[in-house]
Structures are given as C-alpha cells and as structure tokens.
Write an enzyme that holds these catalytic residues in place. Structure first.
Site, PDB file in Angstrom:
ATOM      1  N   LYS A 154     -38.665   1.504 -68.529  1.00  0.00           N
ATOM      2  CA  LYS A 154     -38.299   0.845 -67.270  1.00  0.00           C
ATOM      3  C   LYS A 154     -36.804   0.582 -67.174  1.00  0.00           C
ATOM      4  O   LYS A 154     -36.170   0.839 -66.146  1.00  0.00           O
ATOM      5  CB  LYS A 154     -39.081  -0.463 -67.121  1.00  0.00           C
ATOM      6  CG  LYS A 154     -40.572  -0.265 -66.913  1.00  0.00           C
ATOM      7  CD  LYS A 154     -41.283  -1.588 -66.747  1.00  0.00           C
ATOM      8  CE  LYS A 154     -42.786  -1.379 -66.523  1.00  0.00           C
ATOM      9  NZ  LYS A 154     -43.510  -2.668 -66.379  1.00  0.00           N
ATOM     10  N   ILE A 155     -36.205   0.066 -68.257  1.00  0.00           N
ATOM     11  CA  ILE A 155     -34.785  -0.285 -68.220  1.00  0.00           C
ATOM     12  C   ILE A 155     -33.927   0.968 -68.154  1.00  0.00           C
ATOM     13  O   ILE A 155     -32.965   1.044 -67.372  1.00  0.00           O
ATOM     14  CB  ILE A 155     -34.416  -1.146 -69.440  1.00  0.00           C
ATOM     15  CG1 ILE A 155     -35.173  -2.473 -69.405  1.00  0.00           C
ATOM     16  CG2 ILE A 155     -32.903  -1.399 -69.489  1.00  0.00           C
ATOM     17  CD1 ILE A 155     -35.080  -3.283 -70.680  1.00  0.00           C
ATOM     18  N   ASP A 174     -35.839  11.469 -74.024  1.00  0.00           N
ATOM     19  CA  ASP A 174     -36.972  10.618 -74.379  1.00  0.00           C
ATOM     20  C   ASP A 174     -38.043  11.536 -74.961  1.00  0.00           C
ATOM     21  O   ASP A 174     -38.326  12.589 -74.375  1.00  0.00           O
ATOM     22  CB  ASP A 174     -37.503   9.876 -73.148  1.00  0.00           C
ATOM     23  CG  ASP A 174     -38.445   8.730 -73.517  1.00  0.00           C
ATOM     24  OD1 ASP A 174     -39.474   8.993 -74.186  1.00  0.00           O
ATOM     25  OD2 ASP A 174     -38.151   7.581 -73.160  1.00  0.00           O
ATOM     26  N   PRO A 207     -36.615   1.472 -77.972  1.00  0.00           N
ATOM     27  CA  PRO A 207     -36.998   0.447 -78.950  1.00  0.00           C
ATOM     28  C   PRO A 207     -36.555   0.838 -80.352  1.00  0.00           C
ATOM     29  O   PRO A 207     -36.249   2.005 -80.618  1.00  0.00           O
ATOM     30  CB  PRO A 207     -38.529   0.410 -78.843  1.00  0.00           C
ATOM     31  CG  PRO A 207     -38.909   1.752 -78.300  1.00  0.00           C
ATOM     32  CD  PRO A 207     -37.779   2.164 -77.399  1.00  0.00           C
ATOM     33  N   SER A 234     -29.916  -2.580 -76.131  1.00  0.00           N
ATOM     34  CA  SER A 234     -31.306  -2.440 -76.564  1.00  0.00           C
ATOM     35  C   SER A 234     -31.569  -3.147 -77.892  1.00  0.00           C
ATOM     36  O   SER A 234     -32.025  -4.288 -77.914  1.00  0.00           O
ATOM     37  CB  SER A 234     -31.665  -0.958 -76.657  1.00  0.00           C
ATOM     38  OG  SER A 234     -33.041  -0.789 -76.876  1.00  0.00           O
ATOM     39  N   ARG A 235     -31.281  -2.488 -79.005  1.00  0.00           N
ATOM     40  CA  ARG A 235     -31.452  -3.076 -80.332  1.00  0.00           C
ATOM     41  C   ARG A 235     -30.237  -2.715 -81.179  1.00  0.00           C
ATOM     42  O   ARG A 235     -29.788  -1.571 -81.190  1.00  0.00           O
ATOM     43  CB  ARG A 235     -32.742  -2.567 -81.006  1.00  0.00           C
ATOM     44  CG  ARG A 235     -34.027  -3.086 -80.366  1.00  0.00           C
ATOM     45  CD  ARG A 235     -34.215  -4.579 -80.624  1.00  0.00           C
ATOM     46  NE  ARG A 235     -35.426  -5.094 -79.992  1.00  0.00           N
ATOM     47  CZ  ARG A 235     -35.472  -5.662 -78.804  1.00  0.00           C
ATOM     48  NH1 ARG A 235     -34.360  -5.751 -78.076  1.00  0.00           N
ATOM     49  NH2 ARG A 235     -36.595  -6.133 -78.311  1.00  0.00           N
ATOM     50  N   ASP A 259     -24.354  -5.488 -76.289  1.00  0.00           N
ATOM     51  CA  ASP A 259     -24.998  -6.780 -76.065  1.00  0.00           C
ATOM     52  C   ASP A 259     -25.877  -7.140 -77.261  1.00  0.00           C
ATOM     53  O   ASP A 259     -26.449  -8.228 -77.300  1.00  0.00           O
ATOM     54  CB  ASP A 259     -25.840  -6.748 -74.790  1.00  0.00           C
ATOM     55  CG  ASP A 259     -26.398  -8.129 -74.436  1.00  0.00           C
ATOM     56  OD1 ASP A 259     -25.581  -9.064 -74.292  1.00  0.00           O
ATOM     57  OD2 ASP A 259     -27.627  -8.271 -74.316  1.00  0.00           O
ATOM     58  N   GLU A 264     -27.068  -9.440 -86.042  1.00  0.00           N
ATOM     59  CA  GLU A 264     -26.766 -10.548 -85.127  1.00  0.00           C
ATOM     60  C   GLU A 264     -27.455 -11.850 -85.494  1.00  0.00           C
ATOM     61  O   GLU A 264     -27.050 -12.927 -85.045  1.00  0.00           O
ATOM     62  CB  GLU A 264     -27.139 -10.171 -83.700  1.00  0.00           C
ATOM     63  CG  GLU A 264     -28.616 -10.035 -83.447  1.00  0.00           C
ATOM     64  CD  GLU A 264     -28.918  -9.627 -82.008  1.00  0.00           C
ATOM     65  OE1 GLU A 264     -29.721 -10.327 -81.365  1.00  0.00           O
ATOM     66  OE2 GLU A 264     -28.346  -8.629 -81.530  1.00  0.00           O
ATOM     67  N   HIS A 296     -26.150 -10.911 -76.679  1.00  0.00           N
ATOM     68  CA  HIS A 296     -27.565 -10.721 -76.357  1.00  0.00           C
ATOM     69  C   HIS A 296     -27.951 -11.501 -75.097  1.00  0.00           C
ATOM     70  O   HIS A 296     -28.964 -12.215 -75.066  1.00  0.00           O
ATOM     71  CB  HIS A 296     -28.447 -11.153 -77.534  1.00  0.00           C
ATOM     72  CG  HIS A 296     -29.728 -10.378 -77.629  1.00  0.00           C
ATOM     73  ND1 HIS A 296     -30.223  -9.888 -78.816  1.00  0.00           N
ATOM     74  CD2 HIS A 296     -30.634 -10.009 -76.696  1.00  0.00           C
ATOM     75  CE1 HIS A 296     -31.364  -9.265 -78.595  1.00  0.00           C
ATOM     76  NE2 HIS A 296     -31.630  -9.326 -77.309  1.00  0.00           N
TER      77      HIS A 296
END
Length: 337
Positions: A154-155, A174, A207, A234-235, A259, A264, A296
């Site tokens: 979605k993002i 993807d 992810p 994302s991560r 972000d 972190e 974040h």
C-alpha cells in the site's frame, strides 16, 4: 479490562483514551519499554499494548503468561520484536495494526526527498542566521527523472503514484507484482539490478525479512548512478549502515533520507539532547551535509494515530469478549476456529 501500555508517549495516550471512551478498557500507561525485566509492570493486566521497539521475546512472554496476560496488542505494523512461536505455544493472542495510514508514510517519504534534494533544512537554517546566499543549494528537477520503488504494498504504491504525479518515470520491484495497478498508473516492473542501475531516486517500502535484510549493501550501492538519492521510511536494517557510510564518504551518493535506522532502539523516540550519543555510526551519518534523518515519525499524523487506536481498541475488546479479531490483524489467535 486492564491493559498496560508500554512505551506510551503523549501522542499515544489521547487517541487511545478517546477510542476506548465507551469500552471497559482500564489503561495503565508506562514510559518504559516492554522486556522480560519490565514485564512486572503488567501485573493485574489482562492485555499489554506495545510498540515497534518493545521486546516480547520468549522469557518476556513467559513472564506475561504467569501474570495472567492473555493478549499482546501491537499498535504498529512491524512485529520483529515478538516471538510468535513462543506466543502460540503459550496460548497468547498477538494482534497488530497492519495498515493505519499508508498516505502518512508515503507522503513523509516524498517530503524527505523534496527537503533533501532542494536543501531545505540547510536553507532554513541559513535565513535564520540572516544568510540569504544561495550558494550550495542547487537541487535537480524530479520531473523527467526515474524513481525506483522497492516494494509495492500500500505505501509503495501510493509513493509511486505521487512520484508519477511529478512527471517521473517509475520502476518498481516486488517479488509479488501487481500488474493491473502498474498498468493503471504507468509504473513499470523491473528486476532489482535494473532498479539500482537506472534510477536517480530509490525509495524502500518493503518489510524486513531474512531475504530483505541489508538489501541495500556495498554491491547494491556500487550499482547505483552517481548522485542517486536513497530514501528509507520502512525498516532500518534494509540498509547496511557501514556500507552506506562508505558510499557517502566516496561522494557516490547524492543524498540519503532516513526515517528509520538499523540500530534505532534506545535512540529514536527519546530525548537525548543532554547526553553523548553512543552510536558511532549514527553520529557519523549526522556529519554528512547530504543526509537527512527523522526519528521514525512517518506514521505521525492525526489520521494514522486515530486509526491505530481504533484497531487496537477493537481487537482488545474483541479478545476480552471472545469475538473474532478484525480481519488481517491477528498474528497469533489461540481461540478455537
């Protein structure tokens, strides 16, 4: 139903209280993160509500089980900190909020890209010092350039659509492509090497899995065009931080907007302004003029916080009343089918 909320910030409390106003939830807000050492804070609670950097490993879950906790409710999408196998063995329900506001995260990714490319933080700092010089503030047009989107959930899809609106060509990767969506929005699927080689902007929206850990590493960075801007909302562990620093030192990358950060935990979400930063890699990243970091906050909009609270409260009440959890939110559901 008493629920202990770990790592509770002021912006968490108000939406949760509002969403649960007409329920039987009795919140207990804790500043500390959940771990085996802090699990005693859940004494008397039937559920705990945790965030992305809480540690619900096996020893922690075993301690929660002994205290009578039956439900671990994540108020986020990521669940790397939860031992799902142990939760299932212990009969604990685990739920999450898989999607709160994909627009919030996608828009933040684009905001970071624009701010970094057009040197907006540096320009803002200058004018506050009454320095109105434009030297060193040259960016580039996004229109006509090629953006790479890694991950078209979605993002990633919303980010791609925004960048298409700027007149960018968008390549996407993807392992589970969505050809109908791509055709509708003029997005082209490509293999990872092509995305790395052809794009002036690369944005990560996948992810964290064993397959995607350090998907951006030295070999990937060497494929990128000189001057490429890399964005990650994302991560953190999608990027090998040491390799990223080396690429920045050589001047190969045009800029990096983050972000999230690989290490972190214990830093992001905290005020460390009166302390010495102990993370040498993060300290090094902060020295580069072409690195922009936020802590974040991509999810942090009123709409996203309200949706997180709504889903969390709905699942807590469903669990307490023996009703099914909301669709696609249960990671572990011990109730009979």
């Amino acid at each position: 139903m008493r629920t202990t909320v770990f790592d509770a910030k002021p912006y968490d409390r108000e939406p949760l209280l509002h969403a649960a106003a007409e329920t039987g939830i009795d919140w207990r807000f804790m500043d500390c993160r959940l771990s085996a050492e802090t699990s005693a804070a859940a004494t008397g609670a039937q559920a705990v509500c945790i965030f992305v950097n809480d540690h619900a490993d096996r020893p922690c879950l075993e301690a929660l089980k002994k205290l009578g906790v039956k439900h671990v409710a994540l108020r986020c999408a990521g669940f790397n900190g939860v031992d799902l196998v142990a939760a299932k063995e212990l009969g604990l329900a685990v739920t999450r909020v898989p999607a709160y506001s994909p627009y919030a995260v996608a828009e933040h990714a684009v905001a970071l890209l624009l701010a970094l490319n057009r040197k907006i933080p540096r320009a803002n700092n200058r004018v506050h010092d009454l320095n109105f010089s434009l030297n060193g503030l040259v960016g580039f047009d996004l229109h006509g350039k090629t953006a790479g989107i890694v991950g078209t959930g979605k993002i990633g899809r919303i980010t791609a659509q925004i960048l298409r609106g700027f007149g960018m060509r968008v390549l996407a990767y993807d392992p589970f492509p969505s050809p109908d969506w791509a055709a509708e929005h003029g997005v082209e699927y490509a293999d990872p090497r092509e995305v790395a080689c052809e794009c002036e902007v690369i944005s990560l929206h996948t992810p964290l899995t064993p397959e995607t850990h350090h998907i951006i590493r030295r070999e990937t960075l060497e494929l990128m065009k000189p001057g490429t801007i890399l964005v990650n909302v994302s991560r953190g562990a999608l990027i090998d931080t040491r390799a990223l620093i080396e690429a920045l030192k050589t001047g190969r990358l045009g800029g990096v907007a983050l972000d999230v950060y690989e290490e972190e935990e214990g830093v992001f979400f905290e005020d460390l302004s009166g302390q010495i930063l102990q993370d040498d890699d993060l300290a090094r990243l902060l020295t580069f003029p072409n690195v922009l970091i936020t802590a974040h906050q991509a999810f942090l909009t009123k709409e996203a916080l309200a949706e997180i609270a709504r889903v969390t409260v709905a699942n807590l009440t469903a669990g307490a009343e023996g009703r099914p959890f909301l669709p696609d939110t249960a990671l572990v559901d011990p109730s009979p089918p």
